[in-house]
Design a protein around this motif. Structure first.
Motif, short mmCIF file in Angstrom:
data_model
loop_
_atom_site.label_atom_id
_atom_site.label_comp_id
_atom_site.label_asym_id
_atom_site.label_seq_id
_atom_site.Cartn_x
_atom_site.Cartn_y
_atom_site.Cartn_z
N LYS A 4 22.89 -70.31 -92.34
CA LYS A 4 22.69 -69.25 -93.32
C LYS A 4 21.25 -68.74 -93.16
CE LYS A 4 26.20 -70.42 -96.71
NZ LYS A 4 26.52 -70.61 -98.15
N THR A 5 21.11 -67.73 -92.34
CA THR A 5 19.79 -67.33 -91.89
C THR A 5 18.89 -66.82 -93.01
OG1 THR A 5 20.72 -65.18 -91.28
CG2 THR A 5 20.57 -66.83 -89.55
N LEU A 6 19.45 -66.10 -93.97
CA LEU A 6 18.63 -65.56 -95.04
C LEU A 6 18.15 -66.67 -95.97
CD1 LEU A 6 17.33 -63.05 -96.14
CD2 LEU A 6 19.41 -62.59 -97.46
N ASN A 9 4.88 -74.39 -93.45
CA ASN A 9 5.45 -73.59 -92.36
C ASN A 9 4.70 -72.26 -92.33
OD1 ASN A 9 6.95 -72.07 -90.55
ND2 ASN A 9 8.91 -72.45 -91.53
N PRO A 10 3.51 -72.24 -91.73
CA PRO A 10 2.75 -71.00 -91.71
C PRO A 10 3.58 -69.85 -91.16
CG PRO A 10 1.43 -72.81 -90.87
CD PRO A 10 2.83 -73.34 -91.02
N HIS A 11 3.60 -68.77 -91.88
CA HIS A 11 4.26 -67.53 -91.48
C HIS A 11 5.78 -67.62 -91.56
CE1 HIS A 11 0.40 -67.69 -88.95
NE2 HIS A 11 0.14 -67.11 -90.09
N GLY A 12 6.33 -68.66 -92.20
CA GLY A 12 7.75 -68.69 -92.53
C GLY A 12 8.69 -68.57 -91.36
N TRP A 13 8.53 -69.37 -90.32
CA TRP A 13 9.35 -69.26 -89.11
C TRP A 13 10.72 -69.89 -89.29
CZ3 TRP A 13 8.33 -66.27 -85.05
CH2 TRP A 13 7.01 -65.86 -84.84
N ILE A 14 11.75 -69.20 -88.78
CA ILE A 14 13.09 -69.77 -88.65
C ILE A 14 13.62 -69.46 -87.25
CG2 ILE A 14 13.57 -69.53 -91.12
CD1 ILE A 14 15.49 -67.20 -90.37
N HIS A 15 14.65 -70.20 -86.83
CA HIS A 15 15.19 -70.08 -85.47
C HIS A 15 16.71 -70.04 -85.56
CE1 HIS A 15 11.08 -71.25 -84.56
NE2 HIS A 15 11.26 -72.28 -85.37
N TYR A 16 17.33 -69.09 -84.86
CA TYR A 16 18.75 -68.85 -85.04
C TYR A 16 19.26 -67.96 -83.91
CZ TYR A 16 16.83 -64.50 -86.98
OH TYR A 16 16.14 -63.33 -87.16
N TYR A 17 20.54 -67.58 -83.98
CA TYR A 17 21.11 -66.62 -83.05
C TYR A 17 21.46 -65.34 -83.81
CZ TYR A 17 21.48 -69.97 -79.23
OH TYR A 17 21.18 -70.85 -78.23
N TRP A 18 21.26 -64.20 -83.16
CA TRP A 18 21.54 -62.93 -83.82
C TRP A 18 21.93 -61.90 -82.77
CZ3 TRP A 18 22.47 -62.86 -88.71
CH2 TRP A 18 22.53 -61.66 -89.42
N PHE A 46 26.51 -56.68 -77.10
CA PHE A 46 27.70 -57.25 -77.74
C PHE A 46 27.61 -58.77 -77.86
CE2 PHE A 46 28.65 -57.89 -73.30
CZ PHE A 46 29.37 -59.06 -73.25
N TYR A 47 26.52 -59.36 -77.39
CA TYR A 47 26.41 -60.81 -77.40
C TYR A 47 25.23 -61.25 -78.27
CZ TYR A 47 23.14 -59.28 -73.78
OH TYR A 47 22.16 -58.62 -73.09
N ALA A 48 25.29 -62.52 -78.68
CA ALA A 48 24.23 -63.07 -79.52
C ALA A 48 23.06 -63.52 -78.65
CB ALA A 48 24.76 -64.25 -80.33
N VAL A 49 21.86 -63.41 -79.20
CA VAL A 49 20.65 -63.85 -78.51
C VAL A 49 19.87 -64.80 -79.42
CG1 VAL A 49 20.44 -61.79 -77.08
CG2 VAL A 49 19.37 -61.83 -79.34
N ARG A 50 19.08 -65.65 -78.79
CA ARG A 50 18.22 -66.53 -79.57
C ARG A 50 17.10 -65.72 -80.21
NH1 ARG A 50 15.99 -71.51 -76.44
NH2 ARG A 50 14.87 -69.82 -75.41
N LYS A 51 16.78 -66.08 -81.45
CA LYS A 51 15.69 -65.40 -82.13
C LYS A 51 14.84 -66.41 -82.88
CE LYS A 51 15.46 -61.34 -83.44
NZ LYS A 51 15.44 -60.00 -84.07
N PRO A 77 23.56 -80.58 -86.20
CA PRO A 77 23.08 -79.75 -85.09
C PRO A 77 22.85 -78.29 -85.46
CG PRO A 77 25.42 -80.20 -84.84
CD PRO A 77 24.94 -81.05 -85.98
N VAL A 78 23.35 -77.84 -86.61
CA VAL A 78 23.08 -76.48 -87.06
C VAL A 78 22.29 -76.49 -88.37
CG1 VAL A 78 25.09 -75.53 -85.89
CG2 VAL A 78 25.31 -76.28 -88.26
N GLY A 79 21.68 -77.62 -88.66
CA GLY A 79 20.89 -77.73 -89.87
C GLY A 79 19.48 -77.18 -89.69
N PRO A 80 18.67 -77.28 -90.73
CA PRO A 80 17.33 -76.69 -90.69
C PRO A 80 16.37 -77.40 -89.76
CG PRO A 80 17.65 -77.95 -92.71
CD PRO A 80 18.99 -77.89 -92.04
N TYR A 81 16.76 -78.59 -89.27
CA TYR A 81 15.84 -79.34 -88.41
C TYR A 81 16.22 -79.27 -86.94
CZ TYR A 81 14.72 -80.97 -93.03
OH TYR A 81 14.39 -80.99 -94.36
N SER A 82 17.14 -78.41 -86.60
CA SER A 82 17.48 -78.16 -85.20
C SER A 82 16.83 -76.85 -84.79
CB SER A 82 19.00 -78.08 -85.02
OG SER A 82 19.33 -77.78 -83.68
N TYR A 83 15.92 -76.91 -83.84
CA TYR A 83 15.11 -75.75 -83.49
C TYR A 83 15.47 -75.28 -82.09
CZ TYR A 83 10.88 -74.41 -80.81
OH TYR A 83 10.02 -73.87 -79.91
#
Length: 319
Positions: A124-126, A138-147, A153-158, A214-220
């Motif tokens: 849940k990226t938001l 977490n300086p600057h509020g970083w998160i890691h996900y696919y978008w 047409f494909y997802a990329v790492r962000k 593996p998709v929790g907040p601690y998987s980067y």
């Protein structure tokens, strides 16, 4: 020298001598906040190894400051400014209830409640972004996900950073922007390991399921966090998702270094540690340098090792 110039020179000389004190008074009075903020931001950006990461933080912070000053009237300025709008980078803005107010990558999202939207791995990226922006560690509020990347047409790492700011009408909003296929920053792993260690120390055994997820907040970016006891026994295995009784103390890297033993030795004397390891490179005969970052936590009254492995920046000659 004409006599009439004498008094002018004297006044100028007195002004020059007094200028440092005047400048100091102005700085202390807050009349030059931009100077202070610039210096502070430079210190914060020193956390990062890569120019791309530093540049994203600067641009998102600039956009957040513009929205703080001008509110929603800043949105079209941001949309029309190449620095803030493009295929690989764009700004987005949400209220704190999950409603998208502005999206530089896809205008169709504006006005929608996206609080429950997930990436392809179920993150849940938001929600992650709100939590990250509110986390002082977490300086600057970083998160890691696919978008999705606009036009693809494909997802990329962000990896995206976020700031919470207040608009002139008093509403608080989340301002973010990210990197597509981001470089691997060492400090991102440090943020994740430190957060996992705090979670384990505070919540004990129930925190381990969050760390295993593996998709929790601690998987980067597909790099997971592991937990060992101080004898090297796996609590959250660094290789397998399932519980194991494997001991990693005598395991070695590609050149025979007992890396976990080195980490444990360091944690016996300090709360955190970095250890460089060598790994095989499938595309070159040269070894790859990676690093283990580890943080000490407490679990059931006993110290444990919380760690992760991250790539090190490549030297310029290797490119």
């Amino acid at each position: 020298m004409p006599r009439s110039l004498g008094p002018n020179i004297g006044r100028t000389d007195r002004f020059v001598r007094g200028f440092p004190l005047l400048l100091l008074a102005l700085l202390l009075s807050g009349l030059f906040p931009a100077c202070r903020e610039g210096k502070d931001m430079a210190g914060e950006l020193a956390l990062y190894d890569y120019r791309q990461t530093r540049d994203v933080v600067r641009r998102v912070k600039e956009a957040a400051d513009l929205i703080h000053a001008k509110g929603t009237t800043a949105f079209e300025t941001i949309r029309e400014t190449p620095r803030y709008a493009g295929q690989d980078f764009y700004i987005y803005v949400y209220d704190l209830d999950g409603k998208n107010l502005f999206h530089g990558g896809d205008r169709r999202l504006e006005g929608q409640d996206l609080s429950n939207v997930t990436d392809i791995n179920g993150r849940k990226t938001l929600i992650m972004a709100y939590d990250a922006a509110a986390d002082p560690d977490n300086p600057h509020g970083w998160i890691h996900y696919y978008w999705e990347q606009p036009g693809r047409f494909y997802a990329v790492r962000k990896s995206s950073c976020h700031f919470i700011t207040t608009m002139p009408d008093g509403r608080k909003v989340l301002v973010g922007g990210g990197l597509t296929d981001p470089p691997v920053e060492r400090v991102f792993m440090k943020f994740g390991v430190d957060a996992a260690a705090r979670h384990i120390t505070k919540n004990g055994e129930k925190a381990l399921e969050d760390v295993r997820n593996p998709v929790g907040p601690y998987s980067y970016l597909d790099r997971s966090i592991f937990v060992l006891d101080m004898d090297g026994n796996a609590i959250v295995d660094p290789v397998f998702l399932a519980d194991t009784d494997y001991n990693y103390k005598d395991r070695t890297d590609a050149v025979g270094r007992h890396c976990i033993r080195d980490v444990l030795d360091k944690l016996a004397e300090q709360d955190s540690a970095w250890v460089v390891i060598q790994t095989r490179n499938r595309t070159s005969k040269n070894m790859l340098k990676r690093a283990i970052y580890a943080k000490k936590a407490m679990l059931n009254g006993k110290p444990v090792l919380v760690g992760g492995v991250v790539e090190l920046p490549k030297p310029a000659w290797s490119n």
